[in-house]
Design a protein around this motif. Structure first.
Motif, PDB file in Angstrom:
ATOM      1  N   THR A  57      33.495  26.356  -1.966  1.00 60.49           N
ATOM      2  CA  THR A  57      32.884  27.114  -0.875  1.00 60.49           C
ATOM      3  C   THR A  57      33.666  26.932   0.423  1.00 60.49           C
ATOM      4  O   THR A  57      34.290  25.896   0.651  1.00 60.49           O
ATOM      5  CB  THR A  57      31.433  26.688  -0.643  1.00 60.49           C
ATOM      6  N   ILE A  69      25.827  28.800   0.717  1.00 60.90           N
ATOM      7  CA  ILE A  69      26.046  29.873  -0.247  1.00 60.90           C
ATOM      8  C   ILE A  69      25.986  29.299  -1.655  1.00 60.90           C
ATOM      9  O   ILE A  69      26.449  28.178  -1.906  1.00 60.90           O
ATOM     10  CB  ILE A  69      27.400  30.583   0.009  1.00 60.90           C
ATOM     11  N   SER A  70      25.382  30.061  -2.548  1.00 62.43           N
ATOM     12  CA  SER A  70      25.297  29.631  -3.945  1.00 62.43           C
ATOM     13  C   SER A  70      25.323  30.870  -4.832  1.00 62.43           C
ATOM     14  O   SER A  70      25.140  31.996  -4.346  1.00 62.43           O
ATOM     15  CB  SER A  70      24.011  28.827  -4.191  1.00 62.43           C
ATOM     16  N   ARG A  71      25.593  30.663  -6.123  1.00 56.74           N
ATOM     17  CA  ARG A  71      25.608  31.803  -7.033  1.00 56.74           C
ATOM     18  C   ARG A  71      24.913  31.453  -8.339  1.00 56.74           C
ATOM     19  O   ARG A  71      24.951  30.307  -8.793  1.00 56.74           O
ATOM     20  CB  ARG A  71      27.044  32.291  -7.275  1.00 56.74           C
ATOM     21  N   ASN A  73      25.189  32.701 -11.979  1.00 58.14           N
ATOM     22  CA  ASN A  73      26.024  33.520 -12.841  1.00 58.14           C
ATOM     23  C   ASN A  73      25.226  34.249 -13.920  1.00 58.14           C
ATOM     24  O   ASN A  73      25.663  35.290 -14.417  1.00 58.14           O
ATOM     25  CB  ASN A  73      27.116  32.661 -13.488  1.00 58.14           C
ATOM     26  N   VAL A  78      24.495  36.252  -5.806  1.00 61.70           N
ATOM     27  CA  VAL A  78      24.941  35.248  -4.853  1.00 61.70           C
ATOM     28  C   VAL A  78      23.916  35.215  -3.723  1.00 61.70           C
ATOM     29  O   VAL A  78      23.368  36.249  -3.333  1.00 61.70           O
ATOM     30  CB  VAL A  78      26.358  35.555  -4.322  1.00 61.70           C
ATOM     31  N   TYR A  79      23.632  34.014  -3.251  1.00 61.80           N
ATOM     32  CA  TYR A  79      22.620  33.819  -2.218  1.00 61.80           C
ATOM     33  C   TYR A  79      23.255  33.213  -0.968  1.00 61.80           C
ATOM     34  O   TYR A  79      24.140  32.365  -1.059  1.00 61.80           O
ATOM     35  CB  TYR A  79      21.523  32.869  -2.705  1.00 61.80           C
ATOM     36  N   CYS A  95      27.551  41.801   1.789  1.00 55.40           N
ATOM     37  CA  CYS A  95      27.996  41.082   0.611  1.00 55.40           C
ATOM     38  C   CYS A  95      29.370  41.607   0.199  1.00 55.40           C
ATOM     39  O   CYS A  95      29.647  42.806   0.315  1.00 55.40           O
ATOM     40  CB  CYS A  95      26.998  41.290  -0.520  1.00 55.40           C
TER      41      CYS A  95
END
Length: 115
Positions: A57, A69-71, A73, A78-79, A95
């Protein structure tokens, strides 16, 4: 092609929190990185945070320690978790996905932070 749909924007008081999800669809199998940019009126679009497929990141200095930020899969999502929001965070948040050196963008979601 990659389609990106953002949501989660809105009006929040300073010090509050918002979470912005972005759902990716289409040709997502070769996405290299996903991230969030923002653009305030009269200003250039700026990178806020990015996450690679490996999980690395990068953050804009002014949001470090406040945004995350995170995702997911599995959900192709993605957040962007935004805490301790400030009026200067007010902008349209976009985004972004990078696939084979091509950039794809969502339609944007407005975030307004009142003082």
């Amino acid at each position: 092609q990659v389609q990106l749909v953002e949501s989660g924007g809105g009006l929040v008081q300073a010090g509050g929190s918002l979470r912005l999800p972005c759902v990716a669809s289409g040709s997502i199998f070769s996405i290299n990185a996903m991230g969030w940019y923002r653009q305030a009126p009269g200003k250039q679009r700026t990178l806020v945070a990015v996450i690679t497929t490996g999980g690395s990141t990068t953050y804009l200095d002014s949001v470090k320690g406040r945004f995350s930020i995170s995702r997911d899969n599995v959900q192709n999502t993605v957040y962007l978790q935004m805490n301790s929001l400030k009026p200067e965070d007010t902008a349209v948040y976009y985004c972004n996905a990078v696939r084979n050196l091509l950039n794809f963008w969502g339609q944007g979601t407005q975030v307004t932070v009142s003082s």
